[in-house]
Write a protein that holds these residues in place. Structure first.
Motif, PDB file in Angstrom:
ATOM      1  N   VAL A  79       0.885  -0.959  -0.208  1.00 18.42           N
ATOM      2  CA  VAL A  79      -0.141  -0.125   0.262  1.00 18.42           C
ATOM      3  C   VAL A  79       0.704   0.933   0.192  1.00 18.42           C
ATOM      4  N   GLN A  80       1.761   1.741   0.835  1.00 27.12           N
ATOM      5  CA  GLN A  80       2.623   2.402   0.674  1.00 27.12           C
ATOM      6  C   GLN A  80       3.362   2.707  -0.711  1.00 27.12           C
ATOM      7  N   ASP A  81       3.477   1.635  -1.048  1.00 30.50           N
ATOM      8  CA  ASP A  81       4.359   1.966  -2.124  1.00 30.50           C
ATOM      9  C   ASP A  81       3.212   2.299  -3.385  1.00 30.50           C
ATOM     10  N   PHE A  82       2.072   1.223  -3.468  1.00 29.88           N
ATOM     11  CA  PHE A  82       1.060   2.325  -4.150  1.00 29.88           C
ATOM     12  C   PHE A  82       0.751   3.861  -3.804  1.00 29.88           C
ATOM     13  N   ILE A  83       0.612   3.916  -3.241  1.00 32.47           N
ATOM     14  CA  ILE A  83       0.629   5.538  -2.595  1.00 32.47           C
ATOM     15  C   ILE A  83       1.845   6.206  -2.978  1.00 32.47           C
ATOM     16  N   PHE A  84       3.479   5.708  -2.945  1.00 29.70           N
ATOM     17  CA  PHE A  84       4.309   6.423  -3.364  1.00 29.70           C
ATOM     18  C   PHE A  84       4.565   6.450  -4.573  1.00 29.70           C
ATOM     19  N   GLU A  85       4.017   5.522  -5.629  1.00 32.25           N
ATOM     20  CA  GLU A  85       4.223   6.100  -6.913  1.00 32.25           C
ATOM     21  C   GLU A  85       3.195   6.034  -8.069  1.00 32.25           C
ATOM     22  N   SER A  86       1.584   6.054  -7.052  1.00 32.71           N
ATOM     23  CA  SER A  86       1.046   7.356  -7.496  1.00 32.71           C
ATOM     24  C   SER A  86       1.015   8.817  -7.173  1.00 32.71           C
ATOM     25  N   ASN A  87       1.924   8.745  -6.203  1.00 28.92           N
ATOM     26  CA  ASN A  87       1.956  10.035  -6.351  1.00 28.92           C
ATOM     27  C   ASN A  87       2.735  10.617  -7.001  1.00 28.92           C
ATOM     28  N   LYS A  88       3.821  10.163  -7.500  1.00 29.74           N
ATOM     29  CA  LYS A  88       5.093  10.913  -7.643  1.00 29.74           C
ATOM     30  C   LYS A  88       4.707  10.854  -9.418  1.00 29.74           C
ATOM     31  N   THR A  89       3.621   9.829 -10.183  1.00 29.07           N
ATOM     32  CA  THR A  89       3.313  10.446 -11.486  1.00 29.07           C
ATOM     33  C   THR A  89       2.062  11.220 -11.548  1.00 29.07           C
ATOM     34  N   GLY A  90       1.779  11.661 -10.482  1.00 29.96           N
ATOM     35  CA  GLY A  90       0.906  13.121 -10.377  1.00 29.96           C
ATOM     36  C   GLY A  90      -0.705  12.470 -10.731  1.00 29.96           C
ATOM     37  N   HIS A  91      -1.389  12.047 -11.367  1.00 28.69           N
ATOM     38  CA  HIS A  91      -1.785  12.124 -11.792  1.00 28.69           C
ATOM     39  C   HIS A  91      -3.166  11.691 -10.744  1.00 28.69           C
ATOM     40  N   VAL A  92      -3.707  10.388 -10.023  1.00 26.28           N
ATOM     41  CA  VAL A  92      -3.794  10.935  -8.760  1.00 26.28           C
ATOM     42  C   VAL A  92      -2.853  10.686  -7.661  1.00 26.28           C
ATOM     43  N   THR A  93      -3.349  11.152  -6.741  1.00 24.34           N
ATOM     44  CA  THR A  93      -2.511  11.013  -5.413  1.00 24.34           C
ATOM     45  C   THR A  93      -2.840  11.399  -4.580  1.00 24.34           C
ATOM     46  N   PHE A  94      -2.356  10.651  -3.040  1.00 23.58           N
ATOM     47  CA  PHE A  94      -2.366  10.817  -2.015  1.00 23.58           C
ATOM     48  C   PHE A  94      -2.187  11.524  -1.037  1.00 23.58           C
ATOM     49  N   VAL A  95      -2.749  12.687  -0.821  1.00 25.14           N
ATOM     50  CA  VAL A  95      -2.199  13.716   0.413  1.00 25.14           C
ATOM     51  C   VAL A  95      -2.818  14.014   1.685  1.00 25.14           C
ATOM     52  N   ASN A  96      -2.218  14.588   2.627  1.00 21.46           N
ATOM     53  CA  ASN A  96      -2.882  14.874   4.050  1.00 21.46           C
ATOM     54  C   ASN A  96      -3.466  15.925   4.549  1.00 21.46           C
ATOM     55  N   THR A  97      -3.611  17.023   3.234  1.00 29.25           N
ATOM     56  CA  THR A  97      -4.443  18.020   3.663  1.00 29.25           C
ATOM     57  C   THR A  97      -5.374  18.509   2.450  1.00 29.25           C
ATOM     58  N   LEU A  98      -6.310  19.497   2.391  1.00 24.49           N
ATOM     59  CA  LEU A  98      -6.263  19.695   1.308  1.00 24.49           C
ATOM     60  C   LEU A  98      -5.751  21.142   0.594  1.00 24.49           C
ATOM     61  N   GLN A  99      -4.947  21.814   1.842  1.00 26.51           N
ATOM     62  CA  GLN A  99      -3.827  22.780   0.856  1.00 26.51           C
ATOM     63  C   GLN A  99      -3.392  21.800  -0.054  1.00 26.51           C
ATOM     64  N   GLU A 100      -2.669  20.860   0.648  1.00 29.70           N
ATOM     65  CA  GLU A 100      -1.890  20.161  -0.476  1.00 29.70           C
ATOM     66  C   GLU A 100      -2.454  19.789  -1.458  1.00 29.70           C
ATOM     67  N   ALA A 101      -3.620  19.078  -1.520  1.00 31.47           N
ATOM     68  CA  ALA A 101      -4.619  18.686  -2.770  1.00 31.47           C
ATOM     69  C   ALA A 101      -3.974  19.532  -3.930  1.00 31.47           C
ATOM     70  N   LEU A 102      -5.070  20.899  -3.106  1.00 33.89           N
ATOM     71  CA  LEU A 102      -4.715  21.975  -3.978  1.00 33.89           C
ATOM     72  C   LEU A 102      -3.337  22.256  -4.877  1.00 33.89           C
ATOM     73  N   ASN A 103      -2.971  22.567  -4.061  1.00 35.75           N
ATOM     74  CA  ASN A 103      -0.879  22.753  -4.663  1.00 35.75           C
ATOM     75  C   ASN A 103      -1.130  21.229  -5.918  1.00 35.75           C
ATOM     76  N   ARG A 104      -0.852  20.502  -5.964  1.00 37.44           N
ATOM     77  CA  ARG A 104      -0.899  19.409  -6.488  1.00 37.44           C
ATOM     78  C   ARG A 104      -1.673  20.071  -7.974  1.00 37.44           C
ATOM     79  N   PHE A 105      -3.341  19.934  -7.687  1.00 42.91           N
ATOM     80  CA  PHE A 105      -3.941  20.511  -9.341  1.00 42.91           C
ATOM     81  C   PHE A 105      -3.320  21.759  -9.667  1.00 42.91           C
ATOM     82  N   SER A 106      -2.689  23.240  -8.678  1.00 40.42           N
ATOM     83  CA  SER A 106      -2.450  24.203  -9.310  1.00 40.42           C
ATOM     84  C   SER A 106      -1.030  23.970 -10.189  1.00 40.42           C
ATOM     85  N   ALA A 107       0.356  22.800  -9.875  1.00 37.39           N
ATOM     86  CA  ALA A 107       0.783  22.603 -10.662  1.00 37.39           C
ATOM     87  C   ALA A 107       1.386  22.371 -11.734  1.00 37.39           C
TER      88      ALA A 107
END
Length: 107
Positions: A79-107
């Motif tokens: 699961v940790q590897d799945f989350i890490f790989e998803s976050n690395k590609t950036g299309h699907v992200t697993f984040v801790n806060t709403l602000q972090e999600a918004l930052n990912r979408f605006s990048a």
């Protein structure tokens, strides 16, 4: 971008995930924010392939997805590897806060 807010489980099955994707896609959204608390824990049991099937559809439709939650409770390496790989590609992200999600979408 759509933020799905609910007190209930909104993804309890593969079909629920596809319904949310379809509903929001056809309303013109290209990004979705969901909360981990609204997703069945079965999603994070990678052996049942629920996460893979749902996230593949999100990729096929080019719908960005950010799931907000506390992922420290998922101790399995897979699961940790799945989350890490998803976050690395950036299309699907697993984040801790709403602000972090918004930052990912605006990048």
């Amino acid at each position: 971008m759509a933020e799905v807010i609910s007190e209930n489980t909104v993804i309890g099955s593969i079909e629920d995930g596809l319904d949310i994707l379809g509903d929001l896609y056809y309303q013109g959204f290209d990004a979705i924010i969901l909360y981990e608390k609204n997703i069945t824990p079965l999603f994070f049991d990678l052996k049942n392939r629920m996460a893979g099937e749902i996230l593949q559809k999100f990729s096929n439709y080019r719908m960005r997805l950010s799931i907000i939650g506390d992922y420290g409770k998922y101790e399995r390496k897979s699961v940790q590897d799945f989350i890490f790989e998803s976050n690395k590609t950036g299309h699907v992200t697993f984040v801790n806060t709403l602000q972090e999600a918004l930052n990912r979408f605006s990048a």
